[in-house]
Write an enzyme that holds these catalytic residues in place. Structure first.
Site, PDB file in Angstrom:
ATOM      1  N   HIS A  67     -61.383  -5.970  19.217  1.00  9.18           N
ATOM      2  CA  HIS A  67     -62.281  -5.307  18.264  1.00  9.18           C
ATOM      3  C   HIS A  67     -61.593  -5.167  16.923  1.00  9.18           C
ATOM      4  O   HIS A  67     -60.370  -5.000  16.832  1.00  9.18           O
ATOM      5  CB  HIS A  67     -62.805  -3.975  18.793  1.00  9.18           C
ATOM      6  CG  HIS A  67     -61.805  -2.861  18.895  1.00  9.18           C
ATOM      7  ND1 HIS A  67     -61.559  -1.975  17.874  1.00  9.18           N
ATOM      8  CD2 HIS A  67     -61.015  -2.469  19.916  1.00  9.18           C
ATOM      9  CE1 HIS A  67     -60.668  -1.086  18.254  1.00  9.18           C
ATOM     10  NE2 HIS A  67     -60.299  -1.363  19.496  1.00  9.18           N
ATOM     11  N   ASP A  69     -62.906  -3.059  14.332  1.00  5.46           N
ATOM     12  CA  ASP A  69     -63.119  -1.783  13.662  1.00  5.46           C
ATOM     13  C   ASP A  69     -62.009  -0.804  14.018  1.00  5.46           C
ATOM     14  O   ASP A  69     -61.300  -0.965  15.012  1.00  5.46           O
ATOM     15  CB  ASP A  69     -64.486  -1.192  14.025  1.00  5.46           C
ATOM     16  CG  ASP A  69     -64.611  -0.847  15.498  1.00  5.46           C
ATOM     17  OD1 ASP A  69     -64.169  -1.656  16.333  1.00  5.46           O
ATOM     18  OD2 ASP A  69     -65.155   0.239  15.819  1.00  5.46           O
ATOM     19  N   ASP A  91     -54.399  -0.378  17.309  1.00  2.00           N
ATOM     20  CA  ASP A  91     -55.744  -0.265  17.879  1.00  2.00           C
ATOM     21  C   ASP A  91     -56.789  -0.726  16.877  1.00  2.00           C
ATOM     22  O   ASP A  91     -57.338   0.074  16.131  1.00  2.00           O
ATOM     23  CB  ASP A  91     -55.980   1.189  18.293  1.00  2.00           C
ATOM     24  CG  ASP A  91     -57.263   1.402  19.055  1.00  2.00           C
ATOM     25  OD1 ASP A  91     -57.824   0.428  19.564  1.00  2.00           O
ATOM     26  OD2 ASP A  91     -57.702   2.565  19.133  1.00  2.00           O
ATOM     27  N   GLU A 123     -66.543  -0.889  18.232  1.00  2.00           N
ATOM     28  CA  GLU A 123     -65.955  -0.428  19.492  1.00  2.00           C
ATOM     29  C   GLU A 123     -65.581   1.042  19.428  1.00  2.00           C
ATOM     30  O   GLU A 123     -65.639   1.750  20.449  1.00  2.00           O
ATOM     31  CB  GLU A 123     -64.714  -1.270  19.835  1.00  2.00           C
ATOM     32  CG  GLU A 123     -64.187  -1.083  21.253  1.00  2.00           C
ATOM     33  CD  GLU A 123     -63.178   0.051  21.402  1.00  2.00           C
ATOM     34  OE1 GLU A 123     -62.851   0.388  22.558  1.00  2.00           O
ATOM     35  OE2 GLU A 123     -62.719   0.600  20.371  1.00  2.00           O
ATOM     36  N   GLU A 147     -56.481  -4.823  23.859  1.00  3.39           N
ATOM     37  CA  GLU A 147     -56.104  -3.423  23.647  1.00  3.39           C
ATOM     38  C   GLU A 147     -54.601  -3.297  23.839  1.00  3.39           C
ATOM     39  O   GLU A 147     -53.980  -4.108  24.535  1.00  3.39           O
ATOM     40  CB  GLU A 147     -56.833  -2.504  24.629  1.00  3.39           C
ATOM     41  CG  GLU A 147     -58.331  -2.389  24.407  1.00  3.39           C
ATOM     42  CD  GLU A 147     -58.691  -1.536  23.194  1.00  3.39           C
ATOM     43  OE1 GLU A 147     -57.789  -0.882  22.628  1.00  3.39           O
ATOM     44  OE2 GLU A 147     -59.884  -1.522  22.821  1.00  3.39           O
ATOM     45  N   HIS A 325     -54.899   5.997  16.796  1.00  2.00           N
ATOM     46  CA  HIS A 325     -55.615   7.057  16.079  1.00  2.00           C
ATOM     47  C   HIS A 325     -54.683   8.100  15.458  1.00  2.00           C
ATOM     48  O   HIS A 325     -55.144   9.185  15.094  1.00  2.00           O
ATOM     49  CB  HIS A 325     -56.607   7.779  17.006  1.00  2.00           C
ATOM     50  CG  HIS A 325     -57.621   6.889  17.653  1.00  2.00           C
ATOM     51  ND1 HIS A 325     -58.675   7.379  18.407  1.00  2.00           N
ATOM     52  CD2 HIS A 325     -57.757   5.535  17.673  1.00  2.00           C
ATOM     53  CE1 HIS A 325     -59.409   6.377  18.861  1.00  2.00           C
ATOM     54  NE2 HIS A 325     -58.860   5.249  18.425  1.00  2.00           N
TER      55      HIS A 325
END
Length: 350
Positions: A67, A69, A91, A123, A147, A325
């Site tokens: 992904h 995003d 990520d 995602e 991932e 994150h």
């Protein structure tokens, strides 16, 4: 210590430098499509806004689903002491760029495969729009989810997610009057929910099999005539959970408050007997690692396409998932290089 090719570092640096929060992926998708085209892929954005590139014409159909995003939060993009810092480095632009580099290298090495690389949009948002569009494709022979497992680890499963809102509305009351406030009633519901989950989690074999819970937001207010309370709640769902039974119980606990489901995706787990496991174990050992398995407490697009395709599927990619994150998100370039080598070997062997 291995180092990635300069072109592979440049790809990762450029992609991380392009902000691509969920719903704002266009520029990053365009750049990734340009890069894949330059590397010999047939590449273009799809209707969901994801980057899709195909390379090779061999018999084995392989989808590498990453992904593109990211969550919000700008981090200065830089390389220091062999480490690339920036939002999305782990990520999951690191794993995604490793997919592109490895697919090109595998086809050049003679892999008998047709490899599709997807940089999925959305995602990180509820609904995972990119992966849901991909799930409508015919099932491939093999799928790898991009991932951060760590370059020497293979992820076999993810918990699912249930996102919901609790909403309570009552006639306005004086704070000195009898009875509970809407805030107190909402707190009582949250405590009852936690107690219910504690009962359901009794006897669970480890954290992966437990239902996780998070109170994401709690808001109260009023207009002078009515008071209201809203809870935003996220649950993490182990594979095999009877989600409908959980929802029925939540409605019971809520009484005359309303429960609105914002999104639901059940958990998914692959077996160690998957035909993808042996080539990964061999490739990790060949790169100097001691392979290990992981099960993730969060969720990923494995939970979207896995139940639909029912093909061999695992998740793999460089990076430390503990940095997802966070303000310290970064990836060790030597690990990025190792992951490209591992993926290339797996694709050639498959």
């Amino acid at each position: 210590m291995p180092q990635p090719a300069p072109a592979d570092v440049d790809l990762l640096h450029r992609l991380v430098a392009i902000e691509s929060r969920s719903g704002q992926e266009h520029d990053a998708v365009a750049e990734l499509c340009r890069e894949m085209t330059a590397r010999g892929f047939a590449a273009a954005p799809d209707a969901a806004g994801s980057a899709v590139g195909v390379i090779g014409t061999g018999a084995t159909k392989i989808v590498l689903l990453g992904h593109i995003d990211t969550v919000p939060g700008r981090i200065a993009v830089r390389i220091e002491d062999g480490v690339l810092h920036g939002r999305g480095a782990v990520d999951a632009k690191g794993p995604l760029c490793a997919f592109v580099c490895a697919a090109q290298a595998a086809i050049a090495a003679g892999a008998n495969a047709t490899i599709t690389v997807v940089g999925a949009a959305g995602e990180e948002a509820i609904g995972s729009v990119g992966a849901n569009a991909v799930a409508a494709w015919p099932a491939p022979d093999l799928c790898i989810i991009g991932e951060p497992s760590g370059w020497d680890a293979l992820c076999l499963g993810y918990r699912g997610t249930l996102s919901l809102f609790y909403r309570l509305r009552r006639p306005a009351r004086h704070s000195a009057g009898p009875g509970e406030s809407v805030a107190e009633e909402a707190i009582a519901f949250w405590n009852a929910l936690r107690a219910e989950l504690d009962v359901r989690n009794q006897g669970a074999a480890g954290s992966f099999q437990r239902i996780g819970h998070a109170l994401r937001a709690f808001n109260t207010g009023g207009d002078g005539l009515h008071d209201h309370a809203t809870l935003s709640i996220g649950l993490r769902l182990p594979p095999g959970l009877d989600v409908e039974a959980v929802l029925i119980r939540l409605h019971d606990l809520a009484g005359d408050a309303t429960i609105t489901v914002d999104g639901c995706q059940e958990g998914y787990r692959s077996a160690k007997q998957s035909p993808l496991v042996p080539p990964f174990l061999r490739a990790i050992r060949a790169a100097g690692g001691a392979p290990r398995f992981t099960l993730k407490l969060g969720t990923s697009d494995m939970t979207v396409v896995g139940p639909v395709w029912r093909c061999p599927i695992v998740a793999y990619g460089p990076g430390d998932a503990a940095l997802d994150h966070t303000p310290d998100e970064r990836i060790v370039l030597a690990d990025y290089a190792r992951a490209i080598r591992v993926l290339t070997d797996v694709l050639v062997a498959s």
